[in-house]
Design an enzyme around this catalytic site. Sequence first.
Site, mmCIF file in Angstrom:
data_model
loop_
_atom_site.group_PDB
_atom_site.id
_atom_site.type_symbol
_atom_site.label_atom_id
_atom_site.label_comp_id
_atom_site.label_asym_id
_atom_site.label_seq_id
_atom_site.Cartn_x
_atom_site.Cartn_y
_atom_site.Cartn_z
ATOM 1 C CD GLU A 127 -2.969 1.687 2.167
ATOM 2 O OE1 GLU A 127 -2.771 0.152 3.216
ATOM 3 O OE2 GLU A 127 -3.707 2.367 2.484
ATOM 4 N N GLY A 267 2.930 2.453 10.119
ATOM 5 C CA GLY A 267 3.767 1.720 12.101
ATOM 6 C C GLY A 267 3.073 0.198 12.175
ATOM 7 C CG MET A 269 0.295 -3.224 4.809
ATOM 8 S SD MET A 269 -0.316 -2.199 4.135
ATOM 9 C CE MET A 269 -1.755 -2.345 3.394
ATOM 10 C CD GLU A 270 -4.770 -2.062 5.934
ATOM 11 O OE1 GLU A 270 -3.609 -1.289 6.212
ATOM 12 O OE2 GLU A 270 -5.423 -1.127 4.974
ATOM 13 C CG ASN A 271 0.075 -7.036 3.775
ATOM 14 O OD1 ASN A 271 0.191 -5.850 3.301
ATOM 15 N ND2 ASN A 271 1.028 -7.299 4.812
ATOM 16 C CG HIS A 303 -6.069 1.287 12.646
ATOM 17 N ND1 HIS A 303 -6.718 2.287 12.370
ATOM 18 C CD2 HIS A 303 -4.901 0.938 11.053
ATOM 19 C CE1 HIS A 303 -6.474 2.594 11.086
ATOM 20 N NE2 HIS A 303 -5.873 1.816 10.766
ATOM 21 C CD GLU A 304 -2.652 -2.124 10.496
ATOM 22 O OE1 GLU A 304 -2.756 -2.009 9.488
ATOM 23 O OE2 GLU A 304 -2.491 -1.081 11.077
ATOM 24 C CG HIS A 307 -7.375 -1.632 8.363
ATOM 25 N ND1 HIS A 307 -8.026 -0.212 7.537
ATOM 26 C CD2 HIS A 307 -6.610 -0.753 8.379
ATOM 27 C CE1 HIS A 307 -7.617 0.827 7.940
ATOM 28 N NE2 HIS A 307 -6.588 0.338 8.568
ATOM 29 C CD GLU A 326 -6.051 3.202 7.009
ATOM 30 O OE1 GLU A 326 -6.420 3.674 8.206
ATOM 31 O OE2 GLU A 326 -5.541 2.516 6.333
HETATM 32 N N1 B3K Z 1 -2.960 1.061 5.735
HETATM 33 C C1 B3K Z 1 -1.901 1.117 6.506
HETATM 34 C C2 B3K Z 1 -1.383 2.283 5.650
HETATM 35 C C3 B3K Z 1 0.184 2.144 4.453
HETATM 36 C C4 B3K Z 1 0.772 3.165 4.103
HETATM 37 C C5 B3K Z 1 1.203 3.301 3.173
HETATM 38 N N2 B3K Z 1 2.192 4.607 2.945
HETATM 39 C C6 B3K Z 1 -1.264 1.135 7.876
HETATM 40 C C7 B3K Z 1 -2.899 1.092 8.343
HETATM 41 O O1 B3K Z 1 -3.034 2.802 8.705
HETATM 42 O O2 B3K Z 1 -4.116 0.595 8.483
HETATM 43 ZN ZN ZN Z 2 -5.085 1.781 9.148
#
Ligand code: B3K
Ligand code: ZN
Length: 885
Positions: A127, A267, A269-271, A303-304, A307, A326
């Site tokens: 992302e 911080g 990433m929600e893969n 938070h993740e 998502h 977000e």
């Molecule tokens: N979605 C990611 C942030 C990605 C940043 C890309 N430059 C983390 C978050 O907001 O959960």
């Molecule tokens: Zn997020």
Amino acid sequence: MKEAQPRTIFLKDYKKPPFLIDETVLHFDLSEQGATVKSRLSIRRNPDADTAPQDLYLDGVDLELAAIAIDGVELSGSGYELIAEGLRVIDVADNFLLECETRIKPHENTCLEGLYKSSSMFCTQCEAEGFRRITYYLDRPDVMSRFTTTIVADKNLYPILLSNGNQVERGDLDADRHFVTWEDPFRKPCYLFALVAGDLLNIDDEYTTMSGRKVALRMFVEPQNKDKCSHALNSLKASMKWDEEVYGREYDLDIFMIVAVDDFNMGAMENKGLNIFNSSCVLAKPDTATDATYQRIEAIVAHEYFHNWSGNRVTCRDWFQLSLKEGFTVFRDAEFSADMNSRTVKRIEDVNLLRTAQFAEDAGPMSHPVRPASFIEISNFYTLTIYEKGAEVVGMIYRLLGAELFRKGSDLYFERHDGQAVTTDDFVQAMQDASGKDLTQFKRWYDLAGTPVIAVDYEYDQDGQTFTLKLSQSCPSTAGDVVEKPFHIPFSFALLDNNGCNIPLIQDDDAVFANAPTELVLDFVKTEQIFTFQHIEKRPIPSLLRGFSAPVRIKNTYSRDELLFLMSNETDGFNRWDAGQKLAVEIIREVAESYAQGAELTVDQRLIEAYRGLLVSESIDKALLSKMLLLPTESYLIELSETANVDAIHHARNFVRDTVAKALKSELLKCYQDNLEAETAYSADFRSIAKRSLKNIALGLLLSIGDAEALTLAETQFATAENMTDESASLIALVNSDFIAPREAALETFYAKWKADPQVVEQWLSIQCGSVKSGSLEAVKRLMSHEAFDIKNPNKVRSVIGAFCNQNIVSFHNANGQGYAFLADNVIKLNKLNPQIASRLVTPLTRWKKFDEQRQALMQAQLKRILDEENLSKDVYEVVSKSIK
Ligand code: B3K
Ligand code: ZN
């Protein structure tokens, strides 16, 4: 010659994708020389597309194309063309299988986007637009595909091979190599793709969902971190339960994985099914992580995880809709943290961040709406406006609808859009359809750049026993003119009698007194609006914008005596704290003015008495007290100023702090002793956190006035602390004191003890660089040649350069301009290595408007110097060019 200026992308130009990718089959071969990526993409024309081009355009950056075939037939040179940042496949059919083989160099990837190496492991960050650095693709969130991923690598170096979804196959290959295949049953945009390969060990747990399904929870870390996983896993289980209870959302795969990596731009990433975390936001044990880190981890893990529904199952149509996932997810994680801890304290922390940093962003050159209309580089839009203000916008819908209708709205939203890529309008529409509340005017919030200002006027009529509240709103836009249309503002309101009790609010004469509410969320929708309340027997004190019910500036209407009354009697915890902040701001400003004029400095005795009252209070909640004892920060005082006199603010704030500390020395000592618990096992519950916080605030205040007894307390605490909160708090107190030898000794001891632990070393660096006492520019420069520093590691950059420029404000803004030049030098250096970090780092220079003319000129000169650089990244170009007059 400089290259052509980067292109601006506009929301109004959005077109549906001409092609879709149903299946994505990926094959990675990882080695020490690089990686080979083979892709098989089942592509078809989009029946709903706005256009039907002959050619297929795929995104691709820094890729070496080794082979390309359509339906099994290799393409000759005339079948495709390599173009800037992509590939054109010429004259394609309606349905076809595209196969590409690309070579990439993860070892040389310092921008930490796409596939890269972090210490000895491979990992990804896709992302927003990192997937195009892995293979040619339709790298946009409205193209959702089913992914199957095979990873091949050396079995000894990379025993663990991970990707999204469920593991479906694994086996050995020759030459000590092995493979694992993963299949993700959920269609997803490529920004949610992830891959990890490394020599990791896993800590396992399990969660049974509300429907009784067992989910394996598995956290992967480097072996030395195996004892730092339990807090993240507990936070994950609490999040899973909370999302079931509060939103009715259940997890959908059989396994949920978390990986910790040291080199990470953000911080976490929600893969899908495979969250990747910055080590500093996931690893914790009591002796290495502070209370603040424990709470940050709980919030980010939640938070993740959240998502998975707000972002993954329902994703964004395009990146202008980023706040759809977000803002909503920050709102969700804030509610979660509020439920797990002190709701009032969580609100105070969030509003503090919003008012200090988001308001500054909104008033600065990068000001943009929650749904931006254009961008050059999307990475620049992962901002406080998208996240924090976006969460406030969702929070306002919550306050307007109430908990029950909001839940109906979110149920409808998830049900209606599951598996789709949608817009913020779709979100608001679901809220409106489910609640029946007209949100047409409310939607203006999504297009607003800038912060509305509310003026409050009120009148009490003794004879008629009525209280009249008059609210007016206006909004200075970023262009300097005024936004004409009024916003729909939920204005939370109460009236207090002179004992601090809430008075029933009767707007309609026929209302039944006994059932009248004592708090209302007023629908403030006009430029000027009057609300009248009946049967008010005595002159009340209004309680305004309770809990900060909307992200606005409110013109101060209270006298000092009213603020003092609210500081001890307000029943809304947030407003009680805020009354104290307002009073302290007024008094610090008064002292700053005297300082600037060379006059004698004095502190209004009423502030001291108010703090004394709080300290001796038997009834006040400790968590709230720990927030009320903190003076407004220098950054907040700067944000509130038209033209900030940095030195005067710094001295005035310190003078007020020291005057209070001297006057309340015995109360502070007692506060320290009262909260000095006989050591029990560390607990990160909010009551224990509040006690530690009170104790450490008292210690810091006492040390700042050079109290000898406090020095002994600090040294003892530093030597005997059994958790990092107490250890680092005593170090911070020493560092910020004038006891030079003890400070240097403590810094040295601390590093010797913790140098093998990167998370603690980050704290050691930022404590020094963020302090005016130990963080002179020379000292900061010296630290940049220390073995602990590495410019390629974003955490280290943030701990040293970030802490100096954002926290050590008088040093950074030294009138000699050297702080500005230092920042510019490093932005230029990082522009080549890691443009995302460079463009974030430059922020303090973009705030030049706040300072005096001499500083303005110095700051702008540095911005111009950056802009004159050859090969400026899009990231840095956008921020710097927009910031120059
Ligand atoms: N979605 C990611 C942030 C990605 C940043 C890309 N430059 C983390 C978050 O907001 O959960
Ligand atoms: Zn997020």
